[in-house]
Design a protein around this motif. Sequence first.
Motif, mmCIF file in Angstrom:
data_model
loop_
_atom_site.group_PDB
_atom_site.id
_atom_site.type_symbol
_atom_site.label_atom_id
_atom_site.label_comp_id
_atom_site.label_asym_id
_atom_site.label_seq_id
_atom_site.Cartn_x
_atom_site.Cartn_y
_atom_site.Cartn_z
ATOM 1 N N THR A 1 0.830 -1.207 0.000
ATOM 2 C CA THR A 1 0.000 0.000 0.000
ATOM 3 C C THR A 1 0.857 1.248 0.000
ATOM 4 O O THR A 1 0.572 2.219 -0.724
ATOM 5 C CB THR A 1 -0.925 -0.002 1.230
ATOM 6 O OG1 THR A 1 -1.789 -1.132 1.165
ATOM 7 C CG2 THR A 1 -1.757 1.270 1.294
ATOM 8 N N ALA A 2 1.932 1.254 0.801
ATOM 9 C CA ALA A 2 2.838 2.406 0.843
ATOM 10 C C ALA A 2 3.425 2.690 -0.530
ATOM 11 O O ALA A 2 3.493 3.845 -0.973
ATOM 12 C CB ALA A 2 3.948 2.150 1.859
ATOM 13 N N ALA A 3 3.852 1.631 -1.221
ATOM 14 C CA ALA A 3 4.450 1.801 -2.550
ATOM 15 C C ALA A 3 3.428 2.330 -3.545
ATOM 16 O O ALA A 3 3.754 3.145 -4.422
ATOM 17 C CB ALA A 3 5.032 0.475 -3.024
ATOM 18 N N GLN A 4 2.184 1.891 -3.425
ATOM 19 C CA GLN A 4 1.130 2.388 -4.316
ATOM 20 C C GLN A 4 0.865 3.873 -4.089
ATOM 21 O O GLN A 4 0.631 4.627 -5.042
ATOM 22 C CB GLN A 4 -0.145 1.577 -4.105
ATOM 23 C CG GLN A 4 -0.055 0.139 -4.599
ATOM 24 C CD GLN A 4 -1.260 -0.698 -4.194
ATOM 25 O OE1 GLN A 4 -2.030 -0.318 -3.313
ATOM 26 N NE2 GLN A 4 -1.424 -1.848 -4.840
ATOM 27 N N LEU A 5 0.925 4.294 -2.828
ATOM 28 C CA LEU A 5 0.694 5.702 -2.508
ATOM 29 C C LEU A 5 1.906 6.560 -2.854
ATOM 30 O O LEU A 5 1.773 7.757 -3.100
ATOM 31 C CB LEU A 5 0.347 5.848 -1.025
ATOM 32 C CG LEU A 5 -0.994 5.226 -0.602
ATOM 33 C CD1 LEU A 5 -1.134 5.238 0.911
ATOM 34 C CD2 LEU A 5 -2.149 5.971 -1.252
ATOM 35 N N GLY A 6 3.099 5.960 -2.830
ATOM 36 C CA GLY A 6 4.308 6.634 -3.279
ATOM 37 C C GLY A 6 4.816 7.694 -2.333
ATOM 38 O O GLY A 6 4.601 7.653 -1.128
ATOM 39 N N GLY A 7 5.504 8.689 -2.902
ATOM 40 C CA GLY A 7 6.130 9.756 -2.130
ATOM 41 C C GLY A 7 7.518 10.038 -2.649
ATOM 42 O O GLY A 7 8.206 9.139 -3.158
#
Length: 318
Positions: free
Chosen positions: A94-100
């Motif tokens: 999920t973190a990777a999908q949301l990025g940053g």
Amino acid sequence: MANAKISPIHDTTTPQKDPTFRVYTSSQAATYAQNRGAYPKELYEFILSRHAETGGQFTQLLDVGCGPGNAIRDLAPHFDAATGCDPGHEMIVTAAQLGGTTRSGAAISWRVSSAEELSQASGLAEASVDLLTAATAAHWFDMAPFWKEAAALVKPGGSVALFAKTRMYSHPENPAHEAVQKALDDYEKDVIGPHMMPGNWVLRRFFADLELPWQTDPSQTAFDEGRFERYKWNDYSLDGPDGKDFFGGSQVVPLERLYDLLSTAAPATRWREAHPEDTETERDCVRALMTRLKEVSGKDELRLTQGLAFLLFKRAAY
């Protein structure tokens, strides 16, 4: 209102992994990311200023127990590179999908790794991290191996910042403020209290019981005890600069939004697992709290904040 004392009902010194977050499904991880809000900008500013004022640099950030990445996405724009680690596979997905991105424009790197295996799994070189953070996560770490890993990765003169949202507080301007606060305290102590784990109690006590590097066996001397800093805000007190609001401010929260937020807490999840027949009914633990808050306040929304804890450690410069 006088400070209420809630004593742990478990041995808070015994490491115990959280069995909930690390086995989240993809939909649970997405819900967690959506409903867990950001930390106050005042807290971020304070952490970054203490890091800088104590000699910290801003090349590499490492966030441990990052979950879906809410905190590291806010901090990464201050660093050239950033890496988020979490033991939950779906949290990292999920973190990777949301990025940053970082201030250099580079994407945040994401790794599946526990706090006790950072050297092996983070992909970072020894003594390469300027600031290691853990946002509402350190209470689930096995602290002795974590401190060993932190000592290996953090640069001499670098920092470890452990910070957290702890407990929920009612603003005095709420109608029936003391009754609102009692409802929140009773929920924590009597309803989800039996479903708390040692780490939950460490968090509720503002990290007072968290094992520090010089308290481990063997003692971890890589961090300078004389430069250790501990901060606590909003523990039944208006710690904002004008004494009229909490540190980091407060928010008017609709009760339905509060329901979504509290539903992401691990003890509430465990309560529902123990009471499947009551889940999604008016007897549900969080739904019953919303009903009580509405009854005592007469409102569909309340002004609330959360307690904040921040511990700063400095890696010895040798």
